[in-house]
Motif scaffolding. Structure first.
Motif, PDB file in Angstrom:
ATOM      1  N   LEU A 275       0.954  -1.226  -0.010  1.00 51.14           N
ATOM      2  CA  LEU A 275      -0.058   0.025  -0.078  1.00 51.14           C
ATOM      3  C   LEU A 275       0.990   1.050   0.004  1.00 51.14           C
ATOM      4  CD1 LEU A 275      -2.936  -0.810   2.585  1.00 51.14           C
ATOM      5  CD2 LEU A 275      -3.368  -0.307   0.014  1.00 51.14           C
TER       6      LEU A 275
ATOM      7  N   ASP B 268     -13.834   3.110   1.545  1.00 50.13           N
ATOM      8  CA  ASP B 268     -12.322   2.766   0.954  1.00 50.13           C
ATOM      9  C   ASP B 268     -11.145   3.455   1.637  1.00 50.13           C
ATOM     10  OD1 ASP B 268     -13.532   5.523   0.859  1.00 50.13           O
ATOM     11  OD2 ASP B 268     -12.300   5.950  -1.085  1.00 50.13           O
ATOM     12  N   ILE B 269     -11.598   3.735   2.997  1.00 47.35           N
ATOM     13  CA  ILE B 269     -10.673   4.360   3.978  1.00 47.35           C
ATOM     14  C   ILE B 269     -10.331   3.491   5.165  1.00 47.35           C
ATOM     15  CG2 ILE B 269      -9.927   6.546   5.404  1.00 47.35           C
ATOM     16  CD1 ILE B 269     -11.473   8.111   3.460  1.00 47.35           C
TER      17      ILE B 269
ATOM     18  N   PRO C 125     -10.862  -1.149   4.197  1.00 46.27           N
ATOM     19  CA  PRO C 125      -9.612  -1.925   3.588  1.00 46.27           C
ATOM     20  C   PRO C 125      -8.706  -2.300   4.480  1.00 46.27           C
ATOM     21  CG  PRO C 125     -10.354  -0.226   2.260  1.00 46.27           C
ATOM     22  CD  PRO C 125     -10.872   0.272   3.319  1.00 46.27           C
ATOM     23  N   GLY C 126      -8.342  -1.717   5.638  1.00 50.00           N
ATOM     24  CA  GLY C 126      -7.345  -2.117   6.439  1.00 50.00           C
ATOM     25  C   GLY C 126      -7.925  -2.991   7.347  1.00 50.00           C
TER      26      GLY C 126
ATOM     27  N   ILE D 232      -5.189   7.997   0.392  1.00 48.92           N
ATOM     28  CA  ILE D 232      -6.172   6.802   0.693  1.00 48.92           C
ATOM     29  C   ILE D 232      -5.481   5.594   1.199  1.00 48.92           C
ATOM     30  CG2 ILE D 232      -7.841   5.333   0.016  1.00 48.92           C
ATOM     31  CD1 ILE D 232      -9.092   7.595  -1.483  1.00 48.92           C
ATOM     32  N   LYS D 233      -4.393   5.244   0.568  1.00 44.63           N
ATOM     33  CA  LYS D 233      -3.637   3.875   0.797  1.00 44.63           C
ATOM     34  C   LYS D 233      -2.736   4.206   2.126  1.00 44.63           C
ATOM     35  CE  LYS D 233      -3.025   2.280  -4.099  1.00 44.63           C
ATOM     36  NZ  LYS D 233      -2.034   1.867  -5.202  1.00 44.63           N
TER      37      LYS D 233
ATOM     38  N   ASN E 111      -5.400   3.511   4.542  1.00 43.61           N
ATOM     39  CA  ASN E 111      -5.640   2.394   4.923  1.00 43.61           C
ATOM     40  C   ASN E 111      -4.661   1.518   5.766  1.00 43.61           C
ATOM     41  OD1 ASN E 111      -6.421   1.786   1.184  1.00 43.61           O
ATOM     42  ND2 ASN E 111      -7.682   2.557   2.744  1.00 43.61           N
ATOM     43  N   THR E 112      -3.374   2.035   5.504  1.00 47.55           N
ATOM     44  CA  THR E 112      -2.086   1.363   6.408  1.00 47.55           C
ATOM     45  C   THR E 112      -2.503   1.852   7.659  1.00 47.55           C
ATOM     46  OG1 THR E 112      -0.574   1.297   4.755  1.00 47.55           O
ATOM     47  CG2 THR E 112       0.203   1.495   6.784  1.00 47.55           C
TER      48      THR E 112
ATOM     49  N   SER F 179      -5.390   2.458   9.319  1.00 46.05           N
ATOM     50  CA  SER F 179      -6.389   1.622   9.788  1.00 46.05           C
ATOM     51  C   SER F 179      -5.953   0.055  10.125  1.00 46.05           C
ATOM     52  CB  SER F 179      -7.264   1.532   8.613  1.00 46.05           C
ATOM     53  OG  SER F 179      -8.270   0.738   9.154  1.00 46.05           O
ATOM     54  N   HIS F 180      -5.119  -0.568   9.258  1.00 48.85           N
ATOM     55  CA  HIS F 180      -4.513  -1.874   9.722  1.00 48.85           C
ATOM     56  C   HIS F 180      -3.667  -2.003  10.718  1.00 48.85           C
ATOM     57  CE1 HIS F 180      -3.597  -5.631   8.324  1.00 48.85           C
ATOM     58  NE2 HIS F 180      -2.203  -5.532   8.563  1.00 48.85           N
TER      59      HIS F 180
END
Length: 306
Positions: free
Chosen positions: A18, A235-236, A239-240, A288-289, A292-293, A295-296
């Motif tokens: 990502l 999408d935010i 995905p994480g 956004i990527k 995502n990170t 969030s993960h």
């Protein structure tokens, strides 16, 4: 535990795929910063744009408060406070979910005597425009306002509730870091500096209260969360997370801005609050990527923390 090993492996692949995380060199950390705060600071350190993050276990002080008091363009996260004010009106008996509003697209500016209309092409829910002149239940307007981020539904509800009463609800609930300024696309008001602004801490505090039944009341809070669980723009933060993770959240976006504010439920039923806000993103998809990170990283941290 097997699940922890699985997600440790996932993290390596996820981050590599990502975003190229900046090296730790040159990144400073406050004394006592949590491992999650350090990791998130590393992730955004040299990314273009501005990032603000609030992350906390439900009912607990934040583990991450990165730029979390910065006031940032709320975009559609401000719609949470229209929902809040509607439920406050339900509780007072001045509004009922079955009441109807006639759909129209001409609104009075907060300033002067001007009027404005919404640009349908800038909205995210076309079906409501096709219902012009028809009566639509308040409950349906609130649903599409949150789940589909309908600007038209939002302005219809603000017109019904009133800007000043919505501000009063926010103030009465002690929601610092939330500035409810105006209707969507009221550019005359915007030109006079009347804008919708939020901080990550402000949104985080709202979600903390909401998750603990302290926004209007327990029943009302649960009903608002149920609507948020049906969010269509995912999408935010989602995905994480592992597929199927329950996420009650509200996204928001305008040029250079991608925001999300969520209550996330872990497999064992524990919950955490995550708010990610941005501004000045030159490449929104790249931004956004990064989100995502983040969030993960939050998911792995709270999964392990116990």
């Amino acid at each position: 535990m097997k699940i922890l090993k699985t997600f440790n492996d996932m993290e390596k692949v996820f981050i590599a795929g990502l975003v190229l995380v900046s090296s730790q060199a040159g990144v400073g950390f406050a004394a006592g910063a949590t491992p999650l705060a350090q990791r998130m600071a590393e992730t955004v350190a040299h990314q273009p744009g501005h990032y603000a993050v609030y992350a906390a276990r439900s009912g607990q002080a934040p583990d991450v408060c990165l730029n979390c008091d910065d006031l940032i363009n709320a975009a559609s996260t401000i719609k949470l406070f229209v929902l809040d004010a509607a439920y406050a009106a339900f509780a007072k008996g001045t509004l009922h979910p079955d009441d109807t509003l006639t759909v129209h697209n001409r609104f009075s500016s907060l300033v002067g005597k001007g009027h404005f209309t919404l640009e349908q092409k800038e909205d995210s829910y076309d079906p409501l425009y096709a219902q012009a002149g028809k009566a639509v239940p308040v409950s349906e307007l609130l649903r599409v306002m949150i789940q589909y981020s309908s600007n038209l539904a939002t302005n219809l509800m603000i017109e019904k509730l009133g800007v000043l009463p919505i501000r009063s609800v926010v103030n009465a609930q002690g929601l610092n870091g939330i500035i409810f300024g105006r209707m969507i696309e009221d550019f005359d008001a915007d030109a006079q500096g009347i804008r919708n602004r939020v901080s990550a801490r402000g949104l985080g505090s709202f979600l903390q209260k909401l998750n603990n039944g302290q926004i209007v009341g327990k029943t009302q809070s649960q009903s608002m969360i149920k609507i948020m669980l049906g969010q269509k723009f995912n999408d935010i933060i989602p995905p994480g997370l592992p597929a199927g993770t329950p996420v009650a959240h509200k996204t928001g976006w305008v040029n250079g801005v991608r925001n999300d504010a969520a209550i996330v439920t872990l497999p064992d039923g524990r919950q955490y609050i995550l708010v990610v806000l941005t501004s000045g993103l030159p490449d929104e998809q790249a931004g956004i990527k990064v989100l995502n990170t983040l969030s993960h990283q939050a998911y792995l941290y709270f999964l392990k923390k116990g």
